[in-house]
Design an enzyme around this catalytic site. Structure first.
Site, short mmCIF file in Angstrom:
data_model
loop_
_atom_site.label_atom_id
_atom_site.label_comp_id
_atom_site.label_asym_id
_atom_site.label_seq_id
_atom_site.Cartn_x
_atom_site.Cartn_y
_atom_site.Cartn_z
N HIS A 38 0.83 -1.21 0.00
CA HIS A 38 0.00 0.00 0.00
C HIS A 38 0.87 1.27 0.00
O HIS A 38 0.44 2.30 0.49
CB HIS A 38 -0.94 0.03 1.21
CG HIS A 38 -1.70 -1.25 1.42
ND1 HIS A 38 -2.91 -1.50 0.81
CD2 HIS A 38 -1.39 -2.36 2.13
CE1 HIS A 38 -3.32 -2.71 1.17
NE2 HIS A 38 -2.42 -3.26 1.96
N SER B 163 14.70 20.60 -16.41
CA SER B 163 13.51 21.40 -16.67
C SER B 163 13.93 22.67 -17.38
O SER B 163 14.98 23.24 -17.08
CB SER B 163 12.83 21.75 -15.35
OG SER B 163 12.00 22.88 -15.50
N LYS C 33 16.01 21.09 -11.30
CA LYS C 33 15.33 19.81 -11.54
C LYS C 33 16.18 18.80 -12.30
O LYS C 33 16.94 19.14 -13.20
CB LYS C 33 14.04 20.04 -12.35
CG LYS C 33 12.93 20.72 -11.59
CD LYS C 33 12.33 19.86 -10.48
CE LYS C 33 11.54 18.69 -10.99
NZ LYS C 33 10.28 19.04 -11.61
N GLU D 45 9.91 7.47 -16.79
CA GLU D 45 8.53 7.89 -17.10
C GLU D 45 8.12 7.42 -18.48
O GLU D 45 6.97 7.02 -18.70
CB GLU D 45 8.41 9.42 -16.99
CG GLU D 45 8.51 9.89 -15.55
CD GLU D 45 8.62 11.41 -15.45
OE1 GLU D 45 7.95 11.98 -14.60
OE2 GLU D 45 9.37 12.02 -16.22
#
Ligand code: ARG
Length: 466
Positions: free
Chosen positions: A159, A286, A292, A299
């Site tokens: 979880h 970024s 970043k 992804e």
């Protein structure tokens, strides 16, 4: 008025297709990559025709030489593909006919329906072998990452809540199990592809005295003992797209695995987890926020899995509801297959590259796994060994956890007297349970994350993968 058809099927037509129809129906823009398999199929077919006496040895040799020359032209990028000739099969046959008169005999006892089914089965055997090799590369990178960090502990999660401690290697080996099943699945798909449809004709075979086993053998459609394997029903052979669906399903499931691994890596590399650092080579920055470093490769692995599932769905929908046998709809089977193959191969390489560059943040892992609450279950097991029924032990440990939370102390810092008050079976040694190394060492059963078991898995994977 449209010009008379120049297509190989043009005999019964007074007019050829319009430009729009040509553009709509051509497949050579994507099926030309089948050329090596189409040429291998044609060479085997010509050899068989000569073997049974339908063409002469001289004609066979001329056809073989012509096909070899065309193959070389294609490889060199010099071959002129013509969309007016529809597909890879007619492009190659047309080019062959221009240089070899005997080529007009090549299509004897053959249809494009059994031809394309054969090409694709050859493609699947190649594609499965390729993907198996690429996945093996990713598996080796995974094993190397585990080797380099064999003593690192992390929390295992359910979880997405910290659950119980495990060796990082145990978590990585869970991924290895997934990848190894994928590799085995592609071997199964290749075995299912290993049946030769040539000789099925358009749908009902041929009246000519062909030798299907000869062709199958020539193309390597043989079992482990070298016995030829030919499809057993001519109608099924040209209509069947099961292997397409199985291949796409194997890619889609591989994609699901990639996506889950990528998701773990994305979480682990976040400032919230700080378990790993992903390699710069597989991340991007970024355009706005200078600080970043985004886990784009992971992804994209997660994103590509959607595409792989979409391709499977396309094929299932394509095949559903088609009457036997061949229907032109089936030409649409190739783009999703090629895409699944290309993307799966890329994904396997990207995963391998990413894993090879992962650095583990030992301090971050140690900080996360230090939480004594991760061993609450071990504390219940402690009571069980003192004769307390598990349900009762679970309840008592729950009360201990609640007390620690109330007093805002770590679980292992509660006074023994307070713990004893909750259950009389707690002895002076109760806090010994929180020794992480000892806790891990007690997990001795097969498949468990104890160091002895994990060492066995290291040996197993080294043997299987290196
Ligand atoms: N390009 C076709 C395909 O990929 C080849 C088979 C054509 N057969 C036919 N009867 N028109 O499906």
């Amino acid at each position: 008025m449209a010009k008379p058809s120049q297509a190989s099927w043009g005999g019964r037509f007074s007019a050829g297709p319009t430009e729009l129809m040509l553009q709509f129906s051509e497949s050579v823009s994507f099926d030309r990559r089948l050329a090596p398999f189409d040429i291998a199929g044609s060479k085997a077919h010509a050899a068989m025709l000569a073997h049974v006496g339908l063409i002469t040895a001289r004609e066979r040799d001329a056809i073989h030489a012509g096909l070899d020359a065309i193959h070389a032209e294609i490889e060199a990028g010099r071959f002129k593909w013509d969309p007016k000739l529809e597909d890879v099969h007619m492009n190659i046959e047309h080019a062959l006919t221009k240089r070899v008169p005997a080529a007009t005999k090549l299509h004897t006892a053959r249809s494009r329906n059994d031809q394309v089914a054969t090409d694709m089965r050859l493609f699947f055997k190649f594609a499965c072998a390729t993907l198996r090799g690429r996945i093996l590369g990713a598996e080796r990178a995974l094993l190397a990452l585990a080797e380099a960090n064999r003593d690192v502990l992390i929390p295992g999660y359910t979880h997405l809540q910290r659950a119980q401690p495990v060796l990082l290697a145990h978590h990585l080996f869970a991924w290895l199990e997934m990848l190894d099943r994928d590799r085995a699945r592609f071997a199964d798909v290749a075995a299912h592809a290993n049946w030769c449809p040539l000789g099925s004709g358009a749908l009902a075979g041929t009246t000519l005295p062909i030798d299907r086993e000869f062709t199958a053998r020539a193309l390597g459609f043989v079992d482990a003992k070298g016995r030829p394997q030919v499809t057993q029903n001519s109608m099924d052979a040209v209509a069947d797209r099961d292997v397409f669906i199985e291949f796409a399903a194997a890619c889609a499931l591989f994609g699901v695995h990639l996506s889950r691994m990528a998701e773990d890596l994305i979480l682990w590399s976040s400032a919230e987890f700080k378990f790993v650092e992903l390699p710069d080579a597989f991340c991007t920055g970024s355009s706005l926020m200078p600080q970043k470093k985004n886990p784009d490769a992971c992804e994209l692995l997660r994103g590509k899995s959607a595409r792989l599932q979409g391709n499977l769905h396309t094929l299932l929908t394509l095949a559903k509801g088609l009457p036997l046998t061949y229907n032109r709809d089936l030409q649409e089977d190739k783009p999703p297959i090629f895409d699944s193959f290309d993307q799966s191969a890329l994904c396997a390489d990207v995963l391998a590259g990413t894993l090879a560059g992962v650095t583990v943040n030992r301090a971050g892992c140690a900080a996360a796994v230090r939480d004594p609450a991760l061993l609450a279950t071990d504390l219940a097991d402690y009571l069980v060994l003192k004769g307390v029924p598990f349900r009762e032990a679970h309840h008592a440990v729950g009360a201990v956890v609640r007390l620690a939370e109330k007093n805002a102390v770590a679980l292992d810092r509660l006074p023994t007297a307070a713990v004893k008050k909750i259950h009389a079976a707690f002895g002076a040694d109760w806090a010994g349970v929180f020794d992480l190394q000892r806790a891990l060492a007690r997990r001795t059963g097969t498949g468990m994350p104890g160091p002895a078991q994990v060492a066995k898995q290291f040996a197993r994977w080294r043997k299987a993968l290196l």
